[in-house]
Write a protein that holds these residues in place. Structure first.
Motif, PDB file in Angstrom:
ATOM      1  N   UNK A  36       0.840  -1.198   0.000  1.00 25.31           N
ATOM      2  CA  UNK A  36       0.000   0.000   0.000  1.00 25.31           C
ATOM      3  C   UNK A  36       0.875   1.248   0.000  1.00 25.31           C
ATOM      4  N   UNK A  37       1.932   1.217   0.793  1.00 24.98           N
ATOM      5  CA  UNK A  37       2.824   2.366   0.894  1.00 24.98           C
ATOM      6  C   UNK A  37       4.070   2.168   0.057  1.00 24.98           C
ATOM      7  N   UNK A  38       4.531   3.259  -0.516  1.00 21.46           N
ATOM      8  CA  UNK A  38       5.818   3.284  -1.203  1.00 21.46           C
ATOM      9  C   UNK A  38       6.736   4.149  -0.344  1.00 21.46           C
ATOM     10  N   UNK A  39       7.851   3.563   0.088  1.00 27.44           N
ATOM     11  CA  UNK A  39       8.818   4.286   0.913  1.00 27.44           C
ATOM     12  C   UNK A  39       9.936   4.769   0.011  1.00 27.44           C
ATOM     13  N   UNK A  40      10.106   6.058  -0.029  1.00 33.93           N
ATOM     14  CA  UNK A  40      11.070   6.697  -0.916  1.00 33.93           C
ATOM     15  C   UNK A  40      12.205   7.305  -0.098  1.00 33.93           C
ATOM     16  N   UNK A  41      13.452   7.033  -0.507  1.00 34.67           N
ATOM     17  CA  UNK A  41      14.597   7.660   0.155  1.00 34.67           C
ATOM     18  C   UNK A  41      14.678   9.111  -0.296  1.00 34.67           C
ATOM     19  N   UNK A  58       2.226   4.165  -8.333  1.00 37.75           N
ATOM     20  CA  UNK A  58       2.889   3.617  -9.521  1.00 37.75           C
ATOM     21  C   UNK A  58       3.024   2.100  -9.369  1.00 37.75           C
ATOM     22  N   UNK A  59       3.108   1.423 -10.499  1.00 37.77           N
ATOM     23  CA  UNK A  59       3.318  -0.026 -10.490  1.00 37.77           C
ATOM     24  C   UNK A  59       4.651  -0.339  -9.803  1.00 37.77           C
ATOM     25  N   UNK A  60       4.779  -1.558  -9.296  1.00 36.26           N
ATOM     26  CA  UNK A  60       5.979  -1.931  -8.548  1.00 36.26           C
ATOM     27  C   UNK A  60       7.215  -2.065  -9.435  1.00 36.26           C
ATOM     28  N   UNK A  61       7.064  -2.123 -10.762  1.00 34.41           N
ATOM     29  CA  UNK A  61       8.213  -2.228 -11.662  1.00 34.41           C
ATOM     30  C   UNK A  61       8.669  -0.861 -12.207  1.00 34.41           C
ATOM     31  N   UNK A  62       8.191   0.220 -11.625  1.00 35.57           N
ATOM     32  CA  UNK A  62       8.535   1.570 -12.076  1.00 35.57           C
ATOM     33  C   UNK A  62       9.968   1.913 -11.673  1.00 35.57           C
ATOM     34  N   UNK A  63      10.785   2.457 -12.591  1.00 29.50           N
ATOM     35  CA  UNK A  63      12.153   2.874 -12.230  1.00 29.50           C
ATOM     36  C   UNK A  63      12.132   3.944 -11.128  1.00 29.50           C
ATOM     37  N   UNK A  64      13.153   3.917 -10.264  1.00 30.57           N
ATOM     38  CA  UNK A  64      13.239   4.870  -9.154  1.00 30.57           C
ATOM     39  C   UNK A  64      13.916   6.153  -9.642  1.00 30.57           C
ATOM     40  N   UNK A  65      13.112   7.001 -10.285  1.00 27.60           N
ATOM     41  CA  UNK A  65      13.574   8.311 -10.763  1.00 27.60           C
ATOM     42  C   UNK A  65      12.429   9.299 -10.566  1.00 27.60           C
ATOM     43  N   UNK A  75       1.882   5.444 -18.137  1.00 27.47           N
ATOM     44  CA  UNK A  75       1.874   3.994 -18.336  1.00 27.47           C
ATOM     45  C   UNK A  75       2.261   3.243 -17.064  1.00 27.47           C
ATOM     46  N   UNK A  76       2.868   3.930 -16.098  1.00 29.63           N
ATOM     47  CA  UNK A  76       3.284   3.294 -14.855  1.00 29.63           C
ATOM     48  C   UNK A  76       2.274   3.477 -13.723  1.00 29.63           C
ATOM     49  N   UNK A  77       1.257   4.323 -13.933  1.00 27.52           N
ATOM     50  CA  UNK A  77       0.272   4.580 -12.882  1.00 27.52           C
ATOM     51  C   UNK A  77      -0.578   3.351 -12.586  1.00 27.52           C
ATOM     52  N   UNK A  78      -0.914   3.180 -11.320  1.00 27.77           N
ATOM     53  CA  UNK A  78      -1.877   2.153 -10.938  1.00 27.77           C
ATOM     54  C   UNK A  78      -3.268   2.661 -11.334  1.00 27.77           C
TER      55      UNK A  78
END
Length: 186
Positions: A36-41, A58-65, A75-78
């Protein structure tokens, strides 16, 4: 005074948004694979790295940028990601970072750990000396549409002019921007 205001406002907001956050968590989990949560550095005060939660949009395969660096972010949005971002509801979990002292209600938005050019520019201007915020001067003056030098200039202006009155103005203008969905690219 600012820290006390941050704590008070974040606790009040957490109580108000508790049930909506729970409902949104169920919707995020039901409509896409992953947590549910995305933890971002992110980069905090003194350029210290901390983890910042958001409702995952965003989908779990989205690049971290940064989102604007993706070729086609949509295209990466849930399925509910676009709504959560446009409404800024994905930001609610950041109240946790405010309570923990990693963030403030108002301050420059925290940079991603890999946005070295933004980090360097902010450090040069002394922006790194204050806590990043849930909202800030740059957010109400362009949000995602601003080029980095302009964003850093606004962040630096905030550092020089910060006051309780300016913070209240930014909070009120942020609410207006969110309702109008001004300045949201993704």
């Amino acid at each position: 005074m600012k820290r006390l205001f941050d704590l008070l406002l974040s606790v009040i907001a957490s109580v108000i948004f508790f049930i909506p956050l729970c409902l949104l968590a169920v919707v995020v989990k039901a409509t896409s694979k992953g947590p549910v949560l995305y933890w971002s550095d992110r980069v905090g005060r003194g350029n210290r790295i901390f983890s910042m939660p958001k409702l995952r949009t965003m989908r779990i395969d989205t690049p971290v940028v940064a989102t604007h660096l993706l070729t086609d972010p949509k295209t990466f949005l849930t399925p509910v990601g676009g709504f959560l971002r446009k409404s800024s509801l994905d930001e609610i979990p950041q109240l946790w970072c405010i309570m923990c002292g990693d963030m403030s209600i108002v301050g420059p938005r925290p940079a991603l750990f890999n946005q070295q050019n933004l980090i360097d520019m902010r450090t040069e201007q002394g922006v790194h000396l204050i806590r990043p915020g849930l909202t800030g001067w740059a957010q109400i003056n362009g949000r995602d549409e601003l080029p980095l030098p302009e964003k850093v200039k606004l962040d630096s202006d905030y550092v020089q002019r910060q006051s309780f009155g300016l913070d209240l103005k930014i909070i009120m203008l942020t609410a207006l921007k969110v309702v109008r969905r001004d300045g949201i690219v993704h």
